[in-house]
Scaffold this active site. Sequence first.
Site, mmCIF file in Angstrom:
data_model
loop_
_atom_site.group_PDB
_atom_site.id
_atom_site.type_symbol
_atom_site.label_atom_id
_atom_site.label_comp_id
_atom_site.label_asym_id
_atom_site.label_seq_id
_atom_site.Cartn_x
_atom_site.Cartn_y
_atom_site.Cartn_z
ATOM 1 N N GLY A 50 60.808 29.261 32.241
ATOM 2 C CA GLY A 50 60.296 28.173 31.419
ATOM 3 C C GLY A 50 61.047 26.874 31.585
ATOM 4 N N CYS A 51 62.042 26.857 32.451
ATOM 5 C CA CYS A 51 62.791 25.624 32.715
ATOM 6 C C CYS A 51 62.279 25.004 34.005
ATOM 7 C CB CYS A 51 64.290 25.906 32.865
ATOM 8 S SG CYS A 51 65.118 26.141 31.295
ATOM 9 N N GLN A 52 62.161 23.696 33.999
ATOM 10 C CA GLN A 52 61.760 22.961 35.193
ATOM 11 C C GLN A 52 62.840 23.096 36.261
ATOM 12 O OE1 GLN A 52 61.261 18.817 34.359
ATOM 13 N NE2 GLN A 52 60.768 18.282 36.461
ATOM 14 N N SER A 53 64.091 23.016 35.842
ATOM 15 C CA SER A 53 65.231 23.165 36.744
ATOM 16 C C SER A 53 65.629 24.637 36.782
ATOM 17 C CB SER A 53 66.434 22.380 36.217
ATOM 18 O OG SER A 53 66.045 21.126 35.774
#
Length: 139
Positions: A50-53
Amino acid sequence: MTIKEIQEEIIDEFSMFEDWMQRYEYIIDLGKNLPLIDPQYQVEENLIKGCQSQVWLHAEQRQDKVYFTANSDAILTKGIVAILIRVFSGQSSQDILDANLDFIDEIGLKEHLSPTRANGLVSMIKQIRMYALAYQAKQ
């Protein structure tokens, strides 16, 4: 220190800055000072979904406290996870699960992040709480 006391300390620190550019710089500095996760834990299973990074989060329990280490490939995200680790690391599972995280709104963090970074913040908190829940279930 309790989670509430640490949060109050963070609120005080953020209140010293006049604008969000200074706050972003501070968050980035916090990330630079984050003790790095041991490379053996920087693996797929420790990636936060769920993290872009890419954000790796590892937890271990010692006595009745949970300790976290983390890393990210993005400097701002690394600073955000450093703040969360400061709040939660060294706390009991129950305190982590019971923690009220009003400080995030009080410092204006969520509203000054892009929607994808805000989702990542929520995912990091969720993962921290999942670790706490798992350790609590073992007890």
